[in-house]
Design a protein around this motif. Structure first.
Motif, PDB file in Angstrom:
ATOM      1  N   SER A  23       0.829  -1.204   0.000  1.00  0.00           N
ATOM      2  CA  SER A  23       0.000   0.000   0.000  1.00  0.00           C
ATOM      3  C   SER A  23       0.869   1.262   0.000  1.00  0.00           C
ATOM      4  CB  SER A  23      -0.927  -0.008   1.219  1.00  0.00           C
ATOM      5  OG  SER A  23      -1.794  -1.127   1.176  1.00  0.00           O
ATOM      6  N   LYS A  24       0.214   2.407  -0.256  1.00  0.00           N
ATOM      7  CA  LYS A  24       0.954   3.664  -0.372  1.00  0.00           C
ATOM      8  C   LYS A  24       0.179   4.804   0.279  1.00  0.00           C
ATOM      9  CE  LYS A  24       2.969   2.262  -4.798  1.00  0.00           C
ATOM     10  NZ  LYS A  24       3.099   2.577  -6.237  1.00  0.00           N
ATOM     11  N   LEU A  25       0.880   5.912   0.501  1.00  0.00           N
ATOM     12  CA  LEU A  25       0.245   7.173   0.868  1.00  0.00           C
ATOM     13  C   LEU A  25       0.316   8.093  -0.340  1.00  0.00           C
ATOM     14  CD1 LEU A  25       1.507   7.992   4.473  1.00  0.00           C
ATOM     15  CD2 LEU A  25      -0.709   7.076   3.794  1.00  0.00           C
ATOM     16  N   ARG A  26      -0.811   8.730  -0.643  1.00  0.00           N
ATOM     17  CA  ARG A  26      -0.824   9.689  -1.752  1.00  0.00           C
ATOM     18  C   ARG A  26      -0.871  11.097  -1.159  1.00  0.00           C
ATOM     19  NH1 ARG A  26      -5.065   8.039  -5.050  1.00  0.00           N
ATOM     20  NH2 ARG A  26      -3.611   6.803  -6.288  1.00  0.00           N
ATOM     21  N   VAL A  27       0.205  11.836  -1.370  1.00  0.00           N
ATOM     22  CA  VAL A  27       0.312  13.204  -0.851  1.00  0.00           C
ATOM     23  C   VAL A  27      -0.058  14.169  -1.975  1.00  0.00           C
ATOM     24  CG1 VAL A  27       1.827  14.895   0.228  1.00  0.00           C
ATOM     25  CG2 VAL A  27       2.161  12.452   0.694  1.00  0.00           C
ATOM     26  N   LYS A  28      -1.018  15.030  -1.681  1.00  0.00           N
ATOM     27  CA  LYS A  28      -1.462  15.999  -2.681  1.00  0.00           C
ATOM     28  C   LYS A  28      -1.030  17.397  -2.263  1.00  0.00           C
ATOM     29  CE  LYS A  28      -5.563  17.630  -5.156  1.00  0.00           C
ATOM     30  NZ  LYS A  28      -7.034  17.525  -5.274  1.00  0.00           N
ATOM     31  N   PHE A  29      -0.425  18.121  -3.213  1.00  0.00           N
ATOM     32  CA  PHE A  29       0.068  19.472  -2.953  1.00  0.00           C
ATOM     33  C   PHE A  29      -0.754  20.485  -3.725  1.00  0.00           C
ATOM     34  CE2 PHE A  29       3.479  16.384  -2.935  1.00  0.00           C
ATOM     35  CZ  PHE A  29       4.016  16.562  -1.678  1.00  0.00           C
ATOM     36  N   ALA A  30      -0.679  21.718  -3.292  1.00  0.00           N
ATOM     37  CA  ALA A  30      -1.336  22.794  -4.022  1.00  0.00           C
ATOM     38  C   ALA A  30      -0.766  22.861  -5.433  1.00  0.00           C
ATOM     39  CB  ALA A  30      -1.122  24.126  -3.296  1.00  0.00           C
ATOM     40  N   GLY A  31      -1.628  23.106  -6.382  1.00  0.00           N
ATOM     41  CA  GLY A  31      -1.176  23.155  -7.767  1.00  0.00           C
ATOM     42  C   GLY A  31      -1.354  21.835  -8.486  1.00  0.00           C
ATOM     43  N   VAL A  77       0.076  18.854  -7.857  1.00  0.00           N
ATOM     44  CA  VAL A  77       1.177  17.895  -7.800  1.00  0.00           C
ATOM     45  C   VAL A  77       0.874  16.836  -6.746  1.00  0.00           C
ATOM     46  CG1 VAL A  77       3.630  17.587  -7.336  1.00  0.00           C
ATOM     47  CG2 VAL A  77       2.844  19.620  -8.546  1.00  0.00           C
ATOM     48  N   THR A  78       1.076  15.570  -7.093  1.00  0.00           N
ATOM     49  CA  THR A  78       0.874  14.476  -6.140  1.00  0.00           C
ATOM     50  C   THR A  78       2.128  13.624  -6.056  1.00  0.00           C
ATOM     51  OG1 THR A  78      -0.028  13.002  -7.832  1.00  0.00           O
ATOM     52  CG2 THR A  78      -1.608  14.352  -6.593  1.00  0.00           C
ATOM     53  N   ALA A  79       2.274  12.970  -4.920  1.00  0.00           N
ATOM     54  CA  ALA A  79       3.399  12.047  -4.726  1.00  0.00           C
ATOM     55  C   ALA A  79       2.876  10.806  -4.032  1.00  0.00           C
ATOM     56  CB  ALA A  79       4.489  12.700  -3.888  1.00  0.00           C
ATOM     57  N   GLU A  80       3.329   9.647  -4.480  1.00  0.00           N
ATOM     58  CA  GLU A  80       2.963   8.395  -3.822  1.00  0.00           C
ATOM     59  C   GLU A  80       4.165   7.889  -3.045  1.00  0.00           C
ATOM     60  OE1 GLU A  80       1.252   5.536  -6.434  1.00  0.00           O
ATOM     61  OE2 GLU A  80      -0.727   6.486  -6.347  1.00  0.00           O
ATOM     62  N   ILE A  81       3.944   7.646  -1.759  1.00  0.00           N
ATOM     63  CA  ILE A  81       5.022   7.225  -0.868  1.00  0.00           C
ATOM     64  C   ILE A  81       4.715   5.812  -0.388  1.00  0.00           C
ATOM     65  CG2 ILE A  81       6.282   7.767   1.246  1.00  0.00           C
ATOM     66  CD1 ILE A  81       5.226  10.643   0.951  1.00  0.00           C
ATOM     67  N   SER A  82       5.679   4.922  -0.526  1.00  0.00           N
ATOM     68  CA  SER A  82       5.479   3.540  -0.084  1.00  0.00           C
ATOM     69  C   SER A  82       5.213   3.492   1.413  1.00  0.00           C
ATOM     70  CB  SER A  82       6.710   2.698  -0.423  1.00  0.00           C
ATOM     71  OG  SER A  82       6.623   1.423   0.189  1.00  0.00           O
ATOM     72  N   ILE A  83       4.351   2.572   1.811  1.00  0.00           N
ATOM     73  CA  ILE A  83       4.031   2.411   3.226  1.00  0.00           C
ATOM     74  C   ILE A  83       5.260   1.968   4.015  1.00  0.00           C
ATOM     75  CG2 ILE A  83       3.365  -0.022   3.201  1.00  0.00           C
ATOM     76  CD1 ILE A  83       1.357   2.785   4.865  1.00  0.00           C
ATOM     77  N   THR A  84       6.277   1.441   3.298  1.00  0.00           N
ATOM     78  CA  THR A  84       7.511   1.006   3.963  1.00  0.00           C
ATOM     79  C   THR A  84       8.576   2.096   3.988  1.00  0.00           C
ATOM     80  OG1 THR A  84       8.375   0.091   1.882  1.00  0.00           O
ATOM     81  CG2 THR A  84       7.091  -1.393   3.285  1.00  0.00           C
ATOM     82  N   ASP A  85       8.258   3.273   3.435  1.00  0.00           N
ATOM     83  CA  ASP A  85       9.215   4.380   3.431  1.00  0.00           C
ATOM     84  C   ASP A  85       9.518   4.801   4.876  1.00  0.00           C
ATOM     85  OD1 ASP A  85      10.239   6.634   1.298  1.00  0.00           O
ATOM     86  OD2 ASP A  85       9.873   7.497   3.286  1.00  0.00           O
ATOM     87  N   PRO A  86      10.779   5.146   5.164  1.00  0.00           N
ATOM     88  CA  PRO A  86      11.132   5.544   6.538  1.00  0.00           C
ATOM     89  C   PRO A  86      10.325   6.718   7.076  1.00  0.00           C
ATOM     90  CG  PRO A  86      13.108   5.139   5.236  1.00  0.00           C
ATOM     91  CD  PRO A  86      11.959   5.092   4.283  1.00  0.00           C
ATOM     92  N   SER A  87       9.741   7.522   6.187  1.00  0.00           N
ATOM     93  CA  SER A  87       8.963   8.679   6.641  1.00  0.00           C
ATOM     94  C   SER A  87       7.543   8.302   7.064  1.00  0.00           C
ATOM     95  CB  SER A  87       8.901   9.731   5.531  1.00  0.00           C
ATOM     96  OG  SER A  87       8.230   9.209   4.394  1.00  0.00           O
TER      97      SER A  87
END
Length: 494
Positions: free
Chosen positions: A323-331, A333-343
């Motif tokens: 699974s992933k986290l989908r981060v949405k930014f103004a404008g 832009v989106t980023a998908e971050i792996s659930i295993t990412d250190p963050s």
């Protein structure tokens, strides 16, 4: 006295000249020896039969076959099988699913050209991908995933035989010639399979070389504007041609294409690694996608579940990995971050599968400057049924239980059928229980917990299926996925 000496000197000169002439004559005689006759030293196949697959007793066609005659004086000559000097005969034309040979002889030298008699197959292709082409001195042949595809006559389907297993199978005429790793150099191996002969070039080197690389560790894929590359715990794991493994530290200078000066998603950077010795002196390349954003402009953080990772049974362990986290930014832009990412951190104190139900799992994403975003995602825990019992069966109208346990419900024509207050008690593996009223289950029709079947055709029973107007006898099974609970016979008398 002087006159005698002069005569002796003249005589000596004549003798020397005579001896020299004799030697010269001997040399001349040897240089005029007759040359040895030229003979055929061997025959080799330059090109094989155009048609290689035949039906039993079908005439073998020699078209396309060219032989090279190698002579003792080093010269060669190409000939076809129609050359009258050749003795040509075929063997094995009548035996189905067997390799036959065209045997050719010339002045004692022989060579065999294969063909195949088969009612099943008419073509073979060799997929050499995976066949190792660079070896260390002393290595054995490594077939990898290379394979032979044997096409069936009149069909597009094929039978696949792995090259690594072909040697152990009968009837395939498999052989490997010309393979040796004793001395460094470039050579050709000859692979024979059924009626096909393939030549593949390979190299032998004096030292082991890096054959493959893999990345260890999780690469960081999300950066703030202006941030530097973070190699974290990345390492390159190498494997050599002799099976040895090693670990190589990843450094920033191995990367290219990294730029955090502008916001962007799915930007590409590449990691290059060139070992001292590698197959064909190649460098290895790994591509990463990363996103650059302004963290002060995050609008939302959503959880994107991989299939099945939010569904559990009682007692299951947490299984989030894809699974992933989908981060949405103004404008936009989106980023998908792996659930295993250190963050990303999963608050496992919010995960509990001791009882069935719907719960909230807390997932925390921390930006590089320490800002936390919390996402709560629902997950479902399903309790398994371990036991079901029919309770209060005596309340069914016209109830009678025989000695064998079979229940009979007696009615008169025109009566109303009913299960009364009978219910099914369900016990789950988490210790919980639930009751399901049979009459409600009958009338519910959809999403039933209890299975009601009209026998003998095992048709799903509904209230509208029960006919109480005429004299009859029928059966009902009350059950669940685990089996039959109770058999009920209802009888309608006049």
């Amino acid at each position: 006295m002087k006159e005698k000496n002069k005569k002796l000197i003249v005589l000596l000169l004549i003798t020397v000249i005579a001896v020299s002439s004799a030697v010269a004559m001997v040399v001349i005689f040897r240089s005029e020896d007759k040359p040895q006759p030229v003979s055929v030293s061997s025959l080799s196949v330059k090109s094989y039969l155009t048609k290689k697959y035949y039906l039993p007793n079908e005439q073998v066609l020699f078209d396309g076959c060219v032989l090279t005659v190698n002579y003792s004086d080093g010269k060669t000559e190409d000939v076809t099988l129609s050359d009258e000097r050749l003795s040509v005969r075929t063997t094995g034309t009548a035996v189905d699913e067997k390799v036959g040979f065209v045997k050719v002889t010339l002045d004692g030298a022989t060579v065999s050209v294969p063909y195949m008699v088969s009612t099943k197959y008419d073509q073979v292709t060799f997929d050499s991908e995976g066949l190792q082409t660079v070896y260390t001195v002393g290595n054995s042949v490594a077939w990898g995933a290379s394979k032979f595809d044997i096409k069936k006559r009149g069909s597009t389907s094929a039978t696949t035989v792995r090259a690594s297993a072909a040697a152990g199978k009968s009837g395939y005429n498999f052989s490997l010639e010309g393979f040796s790793t004793e001395i460094p150099g470039v050579y050709k191996m000859k692979i024979t399979f059924m009626a096909e002969v393939y030549e593949k070039e390979y190299k032998v080197v004096g030292h082991s070389f890096v054959k493959s690389v893999a990345l260890s560790g999780t690469p960081r894929t999300v950066y703030l504007m202006g941030e530097e590359l973070d190699v974290g715990n990345l390492k390159i794991m190498t494997e050599t041609s002799t099976g040895e493994t090693a670990e190589v530290e990843v450094t920033k200078d191995m990367f290219s294409g990294f730029d955090t000066s502008e916001v962007g998603e799915n930007k590409a950077m590449k990691l290059f690694y060139k070992p001292t010795l590698s197959e064909d002196d190649k460098a290895f390349e790994i591509t990463f996608n990363y996103t650059v954003y302004d963290e002060n402009r995050i609008e939302s953080v959503d959880f994107v579940a991989s299939a099945g990772e939010l569904n559990y049974y009682v007692g299951d362990k947490i299984k989030l990995s894809q699974s992933k986290l989908r981060v949405k930014f103004a404008g936009g832009v989106t980023a998908e971050i792996s659930i295993t990412d250190p963050s990303v951190k999963i608050d496992e104190s919010t995960f509990d599968t001791s009882k069935g139900g719907r719960y909230k799992l807390k997932i925390i994403y921390t930006t590089p400057n320490g800002t936390e975003f919390v996402n709560e995602t629902e997950y479902v825990v399903t309790a398994r049924v371990v036991k079901m019992e029919v309770k209060n069966a005596e309340s069914m109208k016209g109830f009678y239980r025989a000695a064998d346990g079979k229940v009979t419900l007696a009615y008169r024509a025109g009566d109303t059928f009913g299960f009364g207050d009978a219910y099914v008690l369900v016990t789950y593996d988490d210790g919980s229980e639930a009751q399901f009223n049979l009459q409600e289950q009958l009338e519910k029709e959809d999403d039933r917990m209890v299975i009601l079947l009209a026998m003998p055709d095992r048709k799903k029973l509904t209230a509208s299926d029960i006919d109480m107007t005429t004299q009859r006898e029928n059966e009902i099974y009350i059950g669940w996925a685990g089996g039959k609970l109770l058999e009920v016979v209802y009888v309608i008398t006049a």
